[in-house]
Scaffold this active site. Sequence first.
Site, PDB file in Angstrom:
ATOM      1  N   GLY A   1      73.042  -1.677  13.575  1.00  0.00           N
ATOM      2  CA  GLY A   1      72.940  -0.816  12.387  1.00  0.00           C
ATOM      3  C   GLY A   1      74.201   0.011  12.187  1.00  0.00           C
TER       4      GLY A   1
ATOM      5  N   THR B   1      67.235  -4.009   8.973  1.00  0.00           N
ATOM      6  CA  THR B   1      68.150  -3.303   8.059  1.00  0.00           C
ATOM      7  C   THR B   1      69.590  -3.373   8.562  1.00  0.00           C
ATOM      8  OG1 THR B   1      67.781  -1.188   9.188  1.00  0.00           O
ATOM      9  CG2 THR B   1      66.385  -1.670   7.266  1.00  0.00           C
TER      10      THR B   1
ATOM     11  N   LYS C   1      55.638   2.052  13.494  1.00  0.00           N
ATOM     12  CA  LYS C   1      55.560   1.373  14.788  1.00  0.00           C
ATOM     13  C   LYS C   1      56.817   1.605  15.637  1.00  0.00           C
ATOM     14  CE  LYS C   1      53.593  -2.781  15.100  1.00  0.00           C
ATOM     15  NZ  LYS C   1      53.268  -4.176  14.708  1.00  0.00           N
TER      16      LYS C   1
ATOM     17  N   GLY D   1      59.165   3.745  28.575  1.00  0.00           N
ATOM     18  CA  GLY D   1      58.659   2.998  29.733  1.00  0.00           C
ATOM     19  C   GLY D   1      59.804   2.305  30.460  1.00  0.00           C
TER      20      GLY D   1
ATOM     21  N   TYR E   1      58.030   8.073   7.769  1.00  0.00           N
ATOM     22  CA  TYR E   1      59.268   8.257   8.542  1.00  0.00           C
ATOM     23  C   TYR E   1      59.216   9.582   9.292  1.00  0.00           C
ATOM     24  CZ  TYR E   1      64.348   8.628   9.386  1.00  0.00           C
ATOM     25  OH  TYR E   1      65.595   8.762   9.958  1.00  0.00           O
TER      26      TYR E   1
ATOM     27  N   LYS F   1      58.978  10.116  13.415  1.00  0.00           N
ATOM     28  CA  LYS F   1      60.005  10.817  14.192  1.00  0.00           C
ATOM     29  C   LYS F   1      59.420  12.040  14.905  1.00  0.00           C
ATOM     30  CE  LYS F   1      63.663   8.262  13.251  1.00  0.00           C
ATOM     31  NZ  LYS F   1      64.456   7.586  14.286  1.00  0.00           N
TER      32      LYS F   1
ATOM     33  N   ARG G   1      70.700   5.830  -0.335  1.00  0.00           N
ATOM     34  CA  ARG G   1      71.027   7.242  -0.100  1.00  0.00           C
ATOM     35  C   ARG G   1      72.080   7.684  -1.115  1.00  0.00           C
ATOM     36  NH1 ARG G   1      70.784   7.127   6.541  1.00  0.00           N
ATOM     37  NH2 ARG G   1      71.119   4.913   6.333  1.00  0.00           N
TER      38      ARG G   1
HETATM   39  N1  LIG Z   1      72.250   7.778   9.040  1.00  0.00           N
HETATM   40  C1  LIG Z   1      71.686   8.969   8.983  1.00  0.00           C
HETATM   41  O1  LIG Z   1      72.098   9.836   8.191  1.00  0.00           O
HETATM   42  C2  LIG Z   1      70.529   9.319   9.892  1.00  0.00           C
HETATM   43  C3  LIG Z   1      69.955  10.594   9.780  1.00  0.00           C
HETATM   44  C4  LIG Z   1      68.901  10.928  10.617  1.00  0.00           C
HETATM   45  C5  LIG Z   1      68.458  10.029  11.571  1.00  0.00           C
HETATM   46  N2  LIG Z   1      69.013   8.801  11.665  1.00  0.00           N
HETATM   47  C6  LIG Z   1      68.467   7.873  12.669  1.00  0.00           C
HETATM   48  O2  LIG Z   1      69.501   7.136  13.302  1.00  0.00           O
HETATM   49  C7  LIG Z   1      69.056   5.803  13.575  1.00  0.00           C
HETATM   50  C8  LIG Z   1      70.019   4.793  12.974  1.00  0.00           C
HETATM   51  O3  LIG Z   1      70.092   4.990  11.564  1.00  0.00           O
HETATM   52  P1  LIG Z   1      71.148   4.206  10.661  1.00  0.00           P
HETATM   53  O4  LIG Z   1      71.541   5.085   9.557  1.00  0.00           O
HETATM   54  O5  LIG Z   1      72.170   3.598  11.540  1.00  0.00           O
HETATM   55  O6  LIG Z   1      70.212   3.069  10.039  1.00  0.00           O
HETATM   56  P2  LIG Z   1      70.365   1.492  10.019  1.00  0.00           P
HETATM   57  O7  LIG Z   1      69.253   0.969   9.180  1.00  0.00           O
HETATM   58  O8  LIG Z   1      71.758   1.096   9.654  1.00  0.00           O
HETATM   59  O9  LIG Z   1      70.143   1.107  11.544  1.00  0.00           O
HETATM   60  C9  LIG Z   1      68.896   0.961  12.136  1.00  0.00           C
HETATM   61  C10 LIG Z   1      68.921  -0.324  12.953  1.00  0.00           C
HETATM   62  O10 LIG Z   1      67.663  -0.469  13.631  1.00  0.00           O
HETATM   63  C11 LIG Z   1      67.261  -1.836  13.526  1.00  0.00           C
HETATM   64  N3  LIG Z   1      65.808  -1.865  13.714  1.00  0.00           N
HETATM   65  C12 LIG Z   1      64.856  -1.328  12.915  1.00  0.00           C
HETATM   66  N4  LIG Z   1      63.626  -1.555  13.425  1.00  0.00           N
HETATM   67  C13 LIG Z   1      63.819  -2.237  14.592  1.00  0.00           C
HETATM   68  C14 LIG Z   1      62.935  -2.747  15.578  1.00  0.00           C
HETATM   69  N5  LIG Z   1      61.609  -2.604  15.470  1.00  0.00           N
HETATM   70  N6  LIG Z   1      63.454  -3.391  16.649  1.00  0.00           N
HETATM   71  C15 LIG Z   1      64.810  -3.541  16.777  1.00  0.00           C
HETATM   72  N7  LIG Z   1      65.684  -3.080  15.857  1.00  0.00           N
HETATM   73  C16 LIG Z   1      65.199  -2.436  14.778  1.00  0.00           C
HETATM   74  C17 LIG Z   1      67.740  -2.261  12.160  1.00  0.00           C
HETATM   75  O11 LIG Z   1      67.811  -3.656  11.974  1.00  0.00           O
HETATM   76  C18 LIG Z   1      69.099  -1.573  12.090  1.00  0.00           C
HETATM   77  O12 LIG Z   1      70.109  -2.363  12.628  1.00  0.00           O
HETATM   78  C19 LIG Z   1      67.628   5.701  13.029  1.00  0.00           C
HETATM   79  O13 LIG Z   1      66.718   5.909  14.080  1.00  0.00           O
HETATM   80  C20 LIG Z   1      67.558   6.835  12.033  1.00  0.00           C
HETATM   81  O14 LIG Z   1      66.243   7.316  11.877  1.00  0.00           O
HETATM   82  C21 LIG Z   1      70.027   8.422  10.833  1.00  0.00           C
END
Ligand SMILES: NC(=O)c1ccc[n+]([C@@H]2O[C@H](COP(=O)([O-])OP(=O)(O)OC[C@H]3O[C@@H](n4cnc5c(N)ncnc54)[C@H](O)[C@@H]3O)[C@@H](O)[C@H]2O)c1
Length: 312
Positions: free
Chosen positions: A13, A38, A94, A105, A148, A152, A189
């Site tokens: 991601g 994603t 989930k 775990g 969401y 969290k 966003r």
């Molecule tokens: N970007 C931000 O501004 C922001 C702000 C607050 C929190 N976060 C948190 O940071 C983390 C990364 O966010 P991001 O912006 O890089 O989003 P993103 O969508 O680019 O990355 C999330 C990644 O998780 C993978 N993923 C989702 N569900 C999965 C699963 N069940 N098993 C394995 N992989 C899975 C997706 O394929 C993706 O590659 C997230 O947990 C998000 O909640 C991001």
Amino acid sequence: MNKKRVLITGGAGFLGSHLCDRFLKEGYYVIAMDNLITGNIKNIEHLMHRDDFEYFHGDVSNYVHVPGKLDYILHFASPASPIDYLKMPIQTLKVGSLGTHNCLGLARAKGARILVASTSEVYGDPTVHPQDESYWGNVNPIGPRGVYDEAKRFQEAITMAYHTYHKLETRIVRIFNTYGPRMRLNDGRALPAFLGQALRGEDLTVFGDGSQTRSFCFMDDLIEGIYRLLLSDYPYPVNIGNPDEISIKEFAEEIIKLTNSNQKIIYKPLPQDDPMQRQPNITKAKEILGWEPKISREEGLKITYEYFKSQL
Ligand SMILES: NC(=O)c1ccc[n+]([C@@H]2O[C@H](COP(=O)([O-])OP(=O)(O)OC[C@H]3O[C@@H](n4cnc5c(N)ncnc54)[C@H](O)[C@@H]3O)[C@@H](O)[C@H]2O)c1
């Protein structure tokens, strides 16, 4: 063989892939896991040839197994933008609950330290401003964003339970809006939406009257904060974000100026439960981690704009 080994879920991601880069640069052996719902394998393509990096495809909500020792786990898997989690509400719940449980775990079985990616969304539509870590939040559990926010919040609760009950070494980062290269132009966003519209010569869409505020942090600053938090001994949540707050209307105007475009701003109704203000109080990060953001919005936006231009 003596390298420390780190597992990064969501490693393909936006943020996960930058974490892979950073930990490799620091000399770690990095294992990235993703189910690509994603994410994009292109984000880590440049690492695939390395012998200190491996990637495996899997859904962390089902099962996560890594052979050999593990020193650290960074759990970043989760849909993160509203259009993604509104499309995938059950997967989002989930991965925050079952996915986090599986990672905790694994951390326990390996004796590893775990850092989980939480969010400013745990504060919901905040009644306290700016938000510090002691604020409990104002979340509508059954509203569209609840999938969401509550995922969290549960993630934080189960992580603390593993810390207090199993004495697991845990870290919780509350991430505020972060941006930079490898974001998807179409992730919904405000920042990629505005830059995408400006690049395509379209008018910029502001939801509501644009008086709602956000605080945008450039990803290099965030990654530095996460790195410091992981290596600290502080088990409670820490806000990492840039307190430089701006209204969405002013932000749209800033993008029009930056991109030298003649676009207008058009207004559409505000989505349900959209937070009216967002600004991190980063006193804790300053005191505990010696961290504060270094990259101005102007500088970060230029870098991100060049990235998006190269993508179109
Ligand atoms: N970007 C931000 O501004 C922001 C702000 C607050 C929190 N976060 C948190 O940071 C983390 C990364 O966010 P991001 O912006 O890089 O989003 P993103 O969508 O680019 O990355 C999330 C990644 O998780 C993978 N993923 C989702 N569900 C999965 C699963 N069940 N098993 C394995 N992989 C899975 C997706 O394929 C993706 O590659 C997230 O947990 C998000 O909640 C991001």
